[in-house]
Scaffold this motif. Sequence first.
Motif, mmCIF file in Angstrom:
data_model
loop_
_atom_site.group_PDB
_atom_site.id
_atom_site.type_symbol
_atom_site.label_atom_id
_atom_site.label_comp_id
_atom_site.label_asym_id
_atom_site.label_seq_id
_atom_site.Cartn_x
_atom_site.Cartn_y
_atom_site.Cartn_z
ATOM 1 N N VAL A 1 56.503 58.664 9.826
ATOM 2 C CA VAL A 1 57.887 58.773 10.280
ATOM 3 C C VAL A 1 58.734 59.181 9.084
ATOM 4 O O VAL A 1 58.769 58.476 8.069
ATOM 5 N N ILE A 2 59.398 60.313 9.176
ATOM 6 C CA ILE A 2 60.258 60.797 8.099
ATOM 7 C C ILE A 2 61.692 60.387 8.420
ATOM 8 O O ILE A 2 62.307 60.913 9.345
ATOM 9 N N GLY A 3 62.205 59.403 7.698
ATOM 10 C CA GLY A 3 63.545 58.885 7.929
ATOM 11 C C GLY A 3 63.519 57.439 8.363
ATOM 12 O O GLY A 3 62.875 57.107 9.365
ATOM 13 N N GLY A 4 64.199 56.590 7.603
ATOM 14 C CA GLY A 4 64.197 55.159 7.881
ATOM 15 C C GLY A 4 65.478 54.664 8.516
ATOM 16 O O GLY A 4 65.903 53.538 8.242
ATOM 17 N N GLY A 5 66.106 55.495 9.360
ATOM 18 C CA GLY A 5 67.279 55.057 10.101
ATOM 19 C C GLY A 5 66.876 54.340 11.377
ATOM 20 O O GLY A 5 65.720 53.953 11.576
ATOM 21 N N ILE A 6 67.825 54.187 12.277
ATOM 22 C CA ILE A 6 67.585 53.408 13.490
ATOM 23 C C ILE A 6 66.516 54.058 14.370
ATOM 24 O O ILE A 6 65.599 53.399 14.848
ATOM 25 N N GLY A 7 66.605 55.359 14.593
ATOM 26 C CA GLY A 7 65.618 56.025 15.422
ATOM 27 C C GLY A 7 64.234 56.000 14.803
ATOM 28 O O GLY A 7 63.236 55.729 15.483
ATOM 29 N N ALA B 1 79.251 50.070 11.471
ATOM 30 C CA ALA B 1 78.753 49.351 12.642
ATOM 31 C C ALA B 1 78.224 50.335 13.670
ATOM 32 O O ALA B 1 78.432 51.545 13.572
ATOM 33 N N ILE B 2 77.539 49.794 14.653
ATOM 34 C CA ILE B 2 77.017 50.593 15.749
ATOM 35 C C ILE B 2 77.165 49.781 17.026
ATOM 36 O O ILE B 2 77.028 48.552 17.013
ATOM 37 N N SER B 3 77.474 50.451 18.122
ATOM 38 C CA SER B 3 77.493 49.769 19.415
ATOM 39 C C SER B 3 76.214 50.118 20.157
ATOM 40 O O SER B 3 75.844 51.284 20.278
ATOM 41 N N LEU B 4 75.514 49.087 20.591
ATOM 42 C CA LEU B 4 74.305 49.269 21.384
ATOM 43 C C LEU B 4 74.643 48.959 22.828
ATOM 44 O O LEU B 4 75.007 47.838 23.169
ATOM 45 N N SER B 5 74.536 49.968 23.675
ATOM 46 C CA SER B 5 74.847 49.788 25.086
ATOM 47 C C SER B 5 73.583 49.376 25.837
ATOM 48 O O SER B 5 72.484 49.369 25.286
ATOM 49 N N PRO B 6 73.722 48.997 27.106
ATOM 50 C CA PRO B 6 72.578 48.447 27.840
ATOM 51 C C PRO B 6 71.353 49.354 27.861
ATOM 52 O O PRO B 6 70.226 48.859 27.911
ATOM 53 N N ASN B 7 71.537 50.669 27.836
ATOM 54 C CA ASN B 7 70.376 51.558 27.825
ATOM 55 C C ASN B 7 69.522 51.341 26.584
ATOM 56 O O ASN B 7 68.291 51.224 26.664
ATOM 57 N N ALA B 8 70.143 51.270 25.411
ATOM 58 C CA ALA B 8 69.380 51.054 24.183
ATOM 59 C C ALA B 8 68.803 49.646 24.134
ATOM 60 O O ALA B 8 67.684 49.442 23.643
ATOM 61 N N LEU B 9 69.541 48.672 24.627
ATOM 62 C CA LEU B 9 69.030 47.301 24.624
ATOM 63 C C LEU B 9 67.790 47.171 25.494
ATOM 64 O O LEU B 9 66.839 46.457 25.153
ATOM 65 N N ARG B 10 67.767 47.890 26.623
ATOM 66 C CA ARG B 10 66.558 47.882 27.447
ATOM 67 C C ARG B 10 65.405 48.563 26.717
ATOM 68 O O ARG B 10 64.238 48.190 26.870
ATOM 69 N N GLN C 1 70.834 56.950 21.878
ATOM 70 C CA GLN C 1 69.906 57.983 22.304
ATOM 71 C C GLN C 1 68.703 58.069 21.375
ATOM 72 O O GLN C 1 67.600 58.407 21.807
ATOM 73 N N ALA C 2 68.886 57.739 20.105
ATOM 74 C CA ALA C 2 67.751 57.701 19.187
ATOM 75 C C ALA C 2 66.763 56.617 19.596
ATOM 76 O O ALA C 2 65.542 56.814 19.529
ATOM 77 N N VAL C 3 67.275 55.463 20.028
ATOM 78 C CA VAL C 3 66.394 54.396 20.514
ATOM 79 C C VAL C 3 65.654 54.858 21.762
ATOM 80 O O VAL C 3 64.432 54.659 21.891
ATOM 81 N N GLU C 4 66.381 55.473 22.694
ATOM 82 C CA GLU C 4 65.719 55.992 23.892
ATOM 83 C C GLU C 4 64.614 56.979 23.520
ATOM 84 O O GLU C 4 63.511 56.950 24.080
ATOM 85 N N ASP C 5 64.919 57.896 22.585
ATOM 86 C CA ASP C 5 63.917 58.861 22.132
ATOM 87 C C ASP C 5 62.662 58.148 21.649
ATOM 88 O O ASP C 5 61.536 58.506 22.014
#
Length: 407
Positions: free
Chosen positions: A9-15, A45-54, A304-308
């Motif tokens: 994995v290239i990149g240690g961010g959230i996604g 900060a970041i807001s995590l909406s229900p899609n990312a939480l799921r 969307q990165a989490v969804e990805d």
Amino acid sequence: MTRVERAIVIGGGIGGLTAAVALHQQGVRVTVLERAGSLEPVGAAISLSPNALRGLDVVGLGDGIRALAAWQGDGGLRAPGGRWLARTSAAAAAERFGGPLVLLHRATLVDHLAAALPSGAVRTAAAARLLDPGAVGGSGRPARVAVPGGELEADLVVAADGIRSAVRRALFPGHPGPVYSGFTTWRVVIPLPGVDFASHETWGRGRIWGTHPLKDGRVYAYAAAVAPAGEHAPDDERAELLRLYGDWHTPVPEVLAAARPEDVLRHDVHHIAEPLPALHHGRVAVLGDAAHGMPPTLGQGGNQAVEDAITLAGHLDDLPGYTAARLPRTTVITRRAVQVARVNLMTGRVGTAVRDHALVALSRAAPGLFLRGFDGIADWRPPQGTAHSSEGGSGQGRMLADTAGEG
């Protein structure tokens, strides 16, 4: 595609970290290569909406993040003088989308993700360069990545190296890359004791401001304004915020009084206007801002990165299926974020007045209408068969129109 046993994995961010955790839990040996000297994220900060939480439920982290939800009660949109343009509540948002919206410091989320990886899986100060994307079928050669001191091979490379992605440029050299979105953002996270306020976002002419509580007692404030690319304050960015927002309603002046110049982060906003031809090539998958960087006006960059990441983990043997699942959705959401930016950052006096009047009228006529802009976004669920944790969670969260600076 042959079985994935080794991934880079290239990149240690959230996604990138979410992808690493999801791959690790499937038995894949994962190495995360982060160019920076530490995983401490740039940003506030970041807001995590229900899609990312799921999505985080799939890797067993959803409920721990939901416990950090701080928004309780009412909130909504305001005008610079303090008038409410539209109201909503944490309970209404959670009921509509099946869970809360959680605002937390990016470092907190990074810590949760990194803790779910085995020791040694993350290498910092490790700049990486894609040498060969590899191939599937036929020769089935592995992908190759250059790292300090040598090369690594992998069955899968995940490009999560941000909106300026070098991997994206190597895979799709004819793509134009990101464009300037037309506005800049500022972000602040500070203590603000003794100041009571309702979670809100405020829309002015060519400017917005948001103030929201965090679970740890601090306040996250952000601002955005139409500005030429590359512009900076002649003195410091706190002084610039005072000039632009100092006469706005409480708690804006209180936030600015409590902030120090070094507390203020400023970044121009860019997005990928032309979708990539695919989100994969050879043995490489592209995700997050590297794949579809978008304006923060829907607060969906990190989500969307989490969804990805979760979707990719379900398509390890079928990267074309990953592209098919993600490219149409992220293209639509990116375009919607661009459209929202045109509305909440409009500069004309007449247009702004019409916009505000319409918001008030719609809010009174159909209060639930305010949340409908997130239908088809916040109600996303992971691909069938991937979730293994509780879905939806408990508590309440924030579902305001936008959150700036959440790439």
